[in-house]
Motif scaffolding. Structure first.
Motif, PDB file in Angstrom:
ATOM      1  N   GLY A  32      45.763  73.880  26.456  1.00 37.66           N
ATOM      2  CA  GLY A  32      46.982  74.417  27.057  1.00 37.66           C
ATOM      3  C   GLY A  32      47.568  73.482  28.110  1.00 37.66           C
ATOM      4  N   HIS A  33      48.929  73.490  28.188  1.00 31.36           N
ATOM      5  CA  HIS A  33      49.667  72.764  29.235  1.00 31.36           C
ATOM      6  C   HIS A  33      49.478  71.247  29.132  1.00 31.36           C
ATOM      7  CE1 HIS A  33      50.214  76.842  30.744  1.00 31.36           C
ATOM      8  NE2 HIS A  33      48.934  76.996  30.460  1.00 31.36           N
ATOM      9  N   GLY A  34      49.653  70.510  30.236  1.00 33.06           N
ATOM     10  CA  GLY A  34      49.529  69.050  30.208  1.00 33.06           C
ATOM     11  C   GLY A  34      50.738  68.359  30.818  1.00 33.06           C
ATOM     12  N   VAL A  46      42.709  72.972  38.434  1.00 28.59           N
ATOM     13  CA  VAL A  46      43.941  72.801  37.663  1.00 28.59           C
ATOM     14  C   VAL A  46      43.709  73.189  36.204  1.00 28.59           C
ATOM     15  CG1 VAL A  46      45.783  71.184  37.066  1.00 28.59           C
ATOM     16  CG2 VAL A  46      44.467  70.857  39.178  1.00 28.59           C
ATOM     17  N   GLU A  47      44.481  74.172  35.746  1.00 30.25           N
ATOM     18  CA  GLU A  47      44.287  74.670  34.375  1.00 30.25           C
ATOM     19  C   GLU A  47      44.372  73.563  33.329  1.00 30.25           C
ATOM     20  OE1 GLU A  47      47.030  77.726  33.077  1.00 30.25           O
ATOM     21  OE2 GLU A  47      46.108  77.843  31.096  1.00 30.25           O
ATOM     22  N   LYS A  48      45.395  72.691  33.427  1.00 33.29           N
ATOM     23  CA  LYS A  48      45.600  71.689  32.363  1.00 33.29           C
ATOM     24  C   LYS A  48      44.398  70.750  32.222  1.00 33.29           C
ATOM     25  CE  LYS A  48      47.921  68.074  35.066  1.00 33.29           C
ATOM     26  NZ  LYS A  48      48.961  67.040  35.074  1.00 33.29           N
ATOM     27  N   ILE A 100      43.474  76.950  24.073  1.00 36.14           N
ATOM     28  CA  ILE A 100      42.555  77.169  25.198  1.00 36.14           C
ATOM     29  C   ILE A 100      43.318  77.178  26.524  1.00 36.14           C
ATOM     30  CG2 ILE A 100      40.515  76.241  26.382  1.00 36.14           C
ATOM     31  CD1 ILE A 100      39.710  75.012  23.641  1.00 36.14           C
ATOM     32  N   HIS A 101      43.104  78.223  27.303  1.00 34.74           N
ATOM     33  CA  HIS A 101      43.821  78.403  28.570  1.00 34.74           C
ATOM     34  C   HIS A 101      42.908  78.951  29.664  1.00 34.74           C
ATOM     35  CE1 HIS A 101      48.027  77.832  27.180  1.00 34.74           C
ATOM     36  NE2 HIS A 101      47.442  78.029  26.006  1.00 34.74           N
ATOM     37  N   CYS A 102      43.455  78.952  30.890  1.00 37.33           N
ATOM     38  CA  CYS A 102      42.793  79.637  32.006  1.00 37.33           C
ATOM     39  C   CYS A 102      43.795  80.611  32.605  1.00 37.33           C
ATOM     40  CB  CYS A 102      42.382  78.658  33.102  1.00 37.33           C
ATOM     41  SG  CYS A 102      41.181  77.441  32.593  1.00 37.33           S
ATOM     42  N   ASN A 103      43.282  81.691  33.135  1.00 36.04           N
ATOM     43  CA  ASN A 103      44.105  82.691  33.787  1.00 36.04           C
ATOM     44  C   ASN A 103      44.279  82.371  35.265  1.00 36.04           C
ATOM     45  OD1 ASN A 103      45.380  84.995  32.732  1.00 36.04           O
ATOM     46  ND2 ASN A 103      43.421  85.788  32.004  1.00 36.04           N
ATOM     47  N   LYS A 132      53.417  84.338  31.012  1.00 40.00           N
ATOM     48  CA  LYS A 132      52.988  83.148  31.750  1.00 40.00           C
ATOM     49  C   LYS A 132      52.783  81.972  30.787  1.00 40.00           C
ATOM     50  CE  LYS A 132      48.895  83.477  33.623  1.00 40.00           C
ATOM     51  NZ  LYS A 132      48.049  82.468  32.966  1.00 40.00           N
ATOM     52  N   GLU A 133      52.099  82.246  29.661  1.00 48.34           N
ATOM     53  CA  GLU A 133      51.806  81.153  28.729  1.00 48.34           C
ATOM     54  C   GLU A 133      53.040  80.742  27.922  1.00 48.34           C
ATOM     55  OE1 GLU A 133      49.319  79.763  29.497  1.00 48.34           O
ATOM     56  OE2 GLU A 133      47.546  81.027  29.736  1.00 48.34           O
ATOM     57  N   ASN A 134      53.996  81.654  27.762  1.00 47.97           N
ATOM     58  CA  ASN A 134      55.230  81.302  27.047  1.00 47.97           C
ATOM     59  C   ASN A 134      56.210  80.567  27.958  1.00 47.97           C
ATOM     60  OD1 ASN A 134      54.460  82.589  24.629  1.00 47.97           O
ATOM     61  ND2 ASN A 134      55.337  84.552  25.254  1.00 47.97           N
TER      62      ASN A 134
HETATM   63 ZN    ZN Z   1      47.765  78.618  30.191  1.00 41.79          ZN
END
Ligand code: ZN
Length: 378
Positions: A32-34, A46-48, A100-103, A132-134
């Motif tokens: 997820g993200h980046g 950091v989630e990414k 794959i993500h983090c909350n 949030k993820e969208n």
């Molecule tokens: Zn995420």
């Protein structure tokens, strides 16, 4: 070397390359993200970065299996448009899409792990996660490809997910959550429905894994640690392996996709689904397929988060319904027999009643095994 031989070698090398790519079980790992999109950011976690590390670790584990081909939506810290992620999986005709993500949440009180599948929800906190993820769409210049989709209104996404795709996604999500919670003792927030853009667009079974909350200091520290990432990656890889074993035949270097069933494209990926739709043309009846001792076959007709009473009214008039409520998602079965031939007849009945993506499952002494194992072919 004469021209004919050169041509022959050319053909052989082409065929080999094709067989190698076309014959493998393909898993798309989506970190997820980046890049400019950091995802959730709390306490310096950091989630990414966490999602990338875990995705790479999952991939490394899966790549040890020659029958699996791993594709990554990103392998470095770069920005990837949301639409590109499922598009890549669709182009590759992948078997699984794993995001794959983090909350994270501002009160910093929630913790635990949850895995999402595509579907409508009225639950506000599930909708929040999807929003949030969208929301990365807002960072993108070219919004046209989202066809007027408002990331703040994910409930507008049409979720015409075929039953088989949904059932497989539910099963995979359950396996992932089981690994996180039974083995790793993470807090289980369950398997949930939510309208994610990426899951809506991916045409294969897929899940969005929320590893945990980086906003919750202890959980963030765990997810940010090498050990924590190793543990979570192992659990995810194990779930994918178990899913592959359950739904696909083969397992060596030459992966063999089960034969497609005529007219029911959505159930083609379920190895166990071999309904006796064609009438027997041979004059002599085949002897019944002998199953190993202690084996019971049932027909899985549905899986749901809802607990239903096993009465005919709830199951399109079918009797002899049993259920397995040991996981977050409850599985419902029709019939019980030690004869595989009889199970295939039960499957036909279930399909006629409208359970079009039903399939035969097998148990030995109450424990689920593959149909191949039940028939002593493994
Ligand atoms: Zn995420």
């Amino acid at each position: 070397m004469n021209l004919k031989l050169v041509f022959l070698l050319f053909i052989i090398s082409c065929t080999c390359t094709f067989a190698q790519d076309g014959g493998k079980f393909k898993v798309v790992l989506d970190a997820g993200h980046g890049g400019k999109d950091f995802g959730a950011l709390y306490h310096g976690y950091v989630e990414k970065n966490i999602t990338l590390n875990v995705a790479l670790k999952v991939g490394k584990l899966l790549e040890q299996d020659n029958a699996i081909q791993v594709l990554y939506t990103r392998k470095t810290d770069v920005f990837v448009a949301l639409s590109e992620r499922p598009d890549m999986a669709n182009r590759a005709d992948a078997n699984l899409f794993i995001s794959i993500h983090c909350n994270g949440e501002p009160k910093k009180a929630a913790f635990g792990t949850e895995t999402f599948i595509m579907g409508p929800t009225k639950n506000a906190s599930n909708l929040e996660v999807a929003k949030k993820e969208n929301s990365v769409i807002k960072l993108e210049k070219d919004k046209e490809k989202y066809e007027g989709f408002d990331p703040n209104k994910p409930e507008a996404l049409l979720s015409a997910v075929p039953d088989a795709t949904l059932n497989n996604s539910i099963d995979l999500a359950s396996k992932i959550q089981d690994g996180f919670t039974s083995t790793l003792k993470r807090k289980n927030r369950g398997v949930k429905y939510a309208p994610f853009w990426i899951l809506n667009k991916a045409s294969m079974p897929g899940v969005v894994i929320e590893l945990g909350f980086v906003s919750y200091e202890q959980e963030g520290a765990f997810l940010n640690s090498e050990d924590g990432q190793d543990d979570m990656a192992k659990a995810i890889a194990k779930a994918i392996q178990s899913y592959k074993k359950e739904y696909y035949t083969g397992g060596g270097t030459e992966y063999k996709e089960p034969a497609a069933n005529s007219g029911t494209a959505t159930v083609r990926i379920v190895a166990e689904t071999k309904p006796a739709e064609k009438p027997e043309t041979k004059p002599e009846a085949k002897p019944a397929v002998a199953a190993a001792k202690g084996v019971t076959f049932k027909v899985q007709i549905s899986a749901s988060g809802k607990s239903l009473e096993t009465v005919p009214e709830n199951f399109k008039g079918l009797t002899n319904i049993s259920k397995d409520a040991s996981a977050a998602v409850i599985k419902y079965y029709y019939g019980a027999t030690d004869s595989y031939d009889e199970a295939k007849q039960l499957l036909v009945t279930a399909k006629e009643k409208g359970y079009t993506s039903a399939f035969v499952v097998a148990f030995k002494d109450g424990k689920k095994i593959t149909v191949q194992e039940a028939l002593g072919k493994k």
